[in-house]
Scaffold this motif. Sequence first.
Motif, PDB file in Angstrom:
ATOM      1  N   THR A 144      10.086  31.943  21.314  1.00 40.77           N
ATOM      2  CA  THR A 144       9.895  32.043  22.631  1.00 40.77           C
ATOM      3  C   THR A 144      10.382  30.942  23.472  1.00 40.77           C
ATOM      4  N   VAL A 145      10.778  31.313  24.693  1.00 36.97           N
ATOM      5  CA  VAL A 145      11.758  30.331  25.405  1.00 36.97           C
ATOM      6  C   VAL A 145      11.390  30.230  26.692  1.00 36.97           C
ATOM      7  N   ARG A 146      11.160  28.901  27.365  1.00 37.71           N
ATOM      8  CA  ARG A 146      11.010  28.677  28.732  1.00 37.71           C
ATOM      9  C   ARG A 146      12.330  27.911  28.976  1.00 37.71           C
ATOM     10  N   LEU A 147      13.053  28.669  29.892  1.00 39.03           N
ATOM     11  CA  LEU A 147      14.489  28.202  30.296  1.00 39.03           C
ATOM     12  C   LEU A 147      14.887  27.630  31.466  1.00 39.03           C
ATOM     13  N   GLU A 148      15.459  26.627  31.449  1.00 38.85           N
ATOM     14  CA  GLU A 148      16.015  25.996  32.824  1.00 38.85           C
ATOM     15  C   GLU A 148      17.385  25.796  32.974  1.00 38.85           C
ATOM     16  N   ILE A 149      18.128  26.643  33.790  1.00 35.47           N
ATOM     17  CA  ILE A 149      19.648  26.270  34.176  1.00 35.47           C
ATOM     18  C   ILE A 149      19.955  25.830  35.484  1.00 35.47           C
ATOM     19  N   ASP A 150      20.534  24.647  35.146  1.00 29.00           N
ATOM     20  CA  ASP A 150      21.009  23.874  36.568  1.00 29.00           C
ATOM     21  C   ASP A 150      22.495  23.937  36.696  1.00 29.00           C
ATOM     22  N   ASP A 151      23.192  24.606  37.555  1.00 29.29           N
ATOM     23  CA  ASP A 151      24.535  24.631  37.690  1.00 29.29           C
ATOM     24  C   ASP A 151      24.951  24.744  39.178  1.00 29.29           C
ATOM     25  N   PRO A 152      25.725  23.943  39.824  1.00 25.55           N
ATOM     26  CA  PRO A 152      25.835  23.989  41.282  1.00 25.55           C
ATOM     27  C   PRO A 152      26.540  25.292  41.722  1.00 25.55           C
ATOM     28  N   PHE A 153      27.062  25.931  40.671  1.00 24.01           N
ATOM     29  CA  PHE A 153      27.913  27.265  41.018  1.00 24.01           C
ATOM     30  C   PHE A 153      27.261  28.467  40.269  1.00 24.01           C
ATOM     31  N   LEU A 154      26.193  28.485  39.996  1.00 20.02           N
ATOM     32  CA  LEU A 154      25.357  29.378  39.269  1.00 20.02           C
ATOM     33  C   LEU A 154      25.444  30.561  39.799  1.00 20.02           C
ATOM     34  N   LEU A 155      25.078  30.791  41.032  1.00 15.27           N
ATOM     35  CA  LEU A 155      25.081  32.071  41.632  1.00 15.27           C
ATOM     36  C   LEU A 155      25.880  32.284  42.810  1.00 15.27           C
ATOM     37  N   LYS A 156      27.015  31.291  42.762  1.00 17.87           N
ATOM     38  CA  LYS A 156      27.825  31.407  43.919  1.00 17.87           C
ATOM     39  C   LYS A 156      28.313  32.490  44.198  1.00 17.87           C
ATOM     40  N   ASP A 157      28.858  33.734  43.388  1.00 22.34           N
ATOM     41  CA  ASP A 157      29.548  34.877  43.792  1.00 22.34           C
ATOM     42  C   ASP A 157      29.261  35.875  42.572  1.00 22.34           C
ATOM     43  N   ASP A 158      29.958  36.941  42.675  1.00 25.99           N
ATOM     44  CA  ASP A 158      29.474  38.106  41.864  1.00 25.99           C
ATOM     45  C   ASP A 158      30.045  37.705  40.456  1.00 25.99           C
ATOM     46  N   ARG A 159      31.137  37.045  40.110  1.00 21.18           N
ATOM     47  CA  ARG A 159      31.548  36.574  38.854  1.00 21.18           C
ATOM     48  C   ARG A 159      30.726  35.714  38.357  1.00 21.18           C
ATOM     49  N   ALA A 160      30.201  34.820  39.014  1.00 21.76           N
ATOM     50  CA  ALA A 160      29.140  33.658  38.132  1.00 21.76           C
ATOM     51  C   ALA A 160      27.859  34.348  38.200  1.00 21.76           C
ATOM     52  N   ARG A 161      27.495  35.332  38.958  1.00 18.29           N
ATOM     53  CA  ARG A 161      26.145  35.914  38.458  1.00 18.29           C
ATOM     54  C   ARG A 161      26.207  37.090  37.331  1.00 18.29           C
ATOM     55  N   ARG A 162      27.355  37.549  37.351  1.00 17.82           N
ATOM     56  CA  ARG A 162      27.496  38.336  35.997  1.00 17.82           C
ATOM     57  C   ARG A 162      27.798  37.749  34.753  1.00 17.82           C
ATOM     58  N   ALA A 163      28.514  36.237  35.005  1.00 18.81           N
ATOM     59  CA  ALA A 163      28.594  35.567  33.801  1.00 18.81           C
ATOM     60  C   ALA A 163      26.982  35.258  33.292  1.00 18.81           C
ATOM     61  N   LEU A 164      26.163  34.870  34.119  1.00 23.17           N
ATOM     62  CA  LEU A 164      24.907  34.567  34.047  1.00 23.17           C
ATOM     63  C   LEU A 164      23.999  35.564  33.111  1.00 23.17           C
ATOM     64  N   ILE A 165      24.041  36.823  33.657  1.00 23.18           N
ATOM     65  CA  ILE A 165      23.660  38.069  33.188  1.00 23.18           C
ATOM     66  C   ILE A 165      24.113  38.057  31.593  1.00 23.18           C
ATOM     67  N   ALA A 166      25.482  37.939  31.469  1.00 23.84           N
ATOM     68  CA  ALA A 166      26.093  38.253  30.393  1.00 23.84           C
ATOM     69  C   ALA A 166      25.376  37.265  29.098  1.00 23.84           C
ATOM     70  N   LEU A 167      25.289  35.730  29.497  1.00 17.45           N
ATOM     71  CA  LEU A 167      24.617  34.819  28.850  1.00 17.45           C
ATOM     72  C   LEU A 167      23.049  35.147  28.380  1.00 17.45           C
ATOM     73  N   LEU A 168      22.405  35.463  29.339  1.00 18.78           N
ATOM     74  CA  LEU A 168      21.081  35.768  29.149  1.00 18.78           C
ATOM     75  C   LEU A 168      20.934  37.146  28.035  1.00 18.78           C
ATOM     76  N   THR A 169      21.731  38.134  28.359  1.00 23.13           N
ATOM     77  CA  THR A 169      21.695  39.389  27.717  1.00 23.13           C
ATOM     78  C   THR A 169      22.038  38.815  26.202  1.00 23.13           C
ATOM     79  N   THR A 170      23.095  38.075  25.839  1.00 19.37           N
ATOM     80  CA  THR A 170      23.582  37.843  24.553  1.00 19.37           C
ATOM     81  C   THR A 170      22.408  36.914  23.893  1.00 19.37           C
ATOM     82  N   LEU A 171      21.901  36.196  24.854  1.00 21.23           N
ATOM     83  CA  LEU A 171      20.623  35.330  24.039  1.00 21.23           C
ATOM     84  C   LEU A 171      19.732  36.226  23.548  1.00 21.23           C
ATOM     85  N   GLN A 172      19.227  37.160  24.575  1.00 17.35           N
ATOM     86  CA  GLN A 172      17.917  37.858  24.338  1.00 17.35           C
ATOM     87  C   GLN A 172      18.437  39.063  23.254  1.00 17.35           C
TER      88      GLN A 172
END
Length: 450
Positions: free
Chosen positions: A319-347
Amino acid sequence: MVKGPYLESLPDFEKGRSISQLVEDGVLDPTWNRMIDTGHRHLYERRLHRHQESAILRAVSDNYLVATGTGSGKTESFLYPLVDALLRSPDRDRPGVKAVPVLEWLRDLLSDPDCRDDLPRGATEWTDPSLAALASRLSGAQQIVLFATRIAGTDDAESAVATARLLRDLAERDPTRRIFIAAAGKLPLSVSELGTADLEAVEILAKLEKTGRLSVFRLPPDRFTRDLPRLFAQGSDGAMALWNNEGDSPLLAGLIGDAPYLAANLEHDIVANLFDALKAGQLVKNALTSILGNVRVWDYPAGAPRNLTETFAAMLDNTVRLEIDDPFLLKDDRARRALIALLTTLQKDGASFEYVALTWREKYPDEAGEGPEIQQNEMKRLLLAAGFDPGIFNMRCRPYRDRRAFHDRIMRARVGPPGPSSRSIQWDLSSGVGNLMDSSCEAKVYLRTE
């Protein structure tokens, strides 16, 4: 309007009120409270010199001229009132640049190398500075000494790594060359003191220290005077030194800095004084190397697959409570899809998310791109499409004015059920989530084990 000349000559070291006290007393605008970021709070609380306080009070209704000793804060005596006037301006919040006049004689004075009385004879302004040019000048040096109040603490990863690589390359090109770092800050360094921007640079220097080609000294703080150069080098063709206006900045913030001056063929007594300053220090063995024992590194070159199962193994089947700090985390569609890919892989690998906090930085005012509301809405849309519950996500966009205090790219996880058995883990992503999930880019991940 000029009301007449006024000359006030005041003692250099008599103390007055601090900026915070002047705000509290209603002398300065309350906006100062919001303008000072947390990293420089000590400057806000530090007591001013009496002549600086007098200048602030005088500026409300009169002209003034302050005459004090060198290095006693004359610049702040006109900058503080000037900034306060801008903060009080009725059109402060209107878009556009707020311009202030600079007297021609003052601009000439500030750009004149002869106006710095702490530089030796022959020091001249370096008009075309670069790390490549500095490396060329150091090609014949056998000993290179770097003076800095502290080593780590930069907010610019690119500059930090460039500095470390320059020192590494200089050492590797000549096996007889020795590099010394003299710092007044806490030594040896601990991984807990390093930001993401420091980690890769310190890793490079630590490997150099391990070979014996780099040594770190702790100097007494009182030995750091304004006349110490940023860099001093000696070889068979003489000695040279580099000065700049970044005396209190970390070594890893860059060697050249602002307004650099160079002096070649230093006189013998100056060289002797610089070596005396170094001798006043204490050698700190393994000052940097010890850090590597508390950090695990995954180095992913461009084109290499990412082994996320190994890198984030501590999160999996938990069970995980996760915090992600990244200045460009949601900057554009590429960044958001990268975040979705990371979360999906971990899940998929077994991480069960109870809560996820996402923090990123708003675009600069003159930068093209989406605003925070659009970024957040697009992120929610992608989360729903990927099967995540947006209700467990907390999204925070920091305003652009906080950019200097927000440069780390970090994942923090609280793993396990709530209670004493849960543990906190931190990973530093050297180039952010976007590059980590893009195998065509370089990426490094540091797991802090301290």
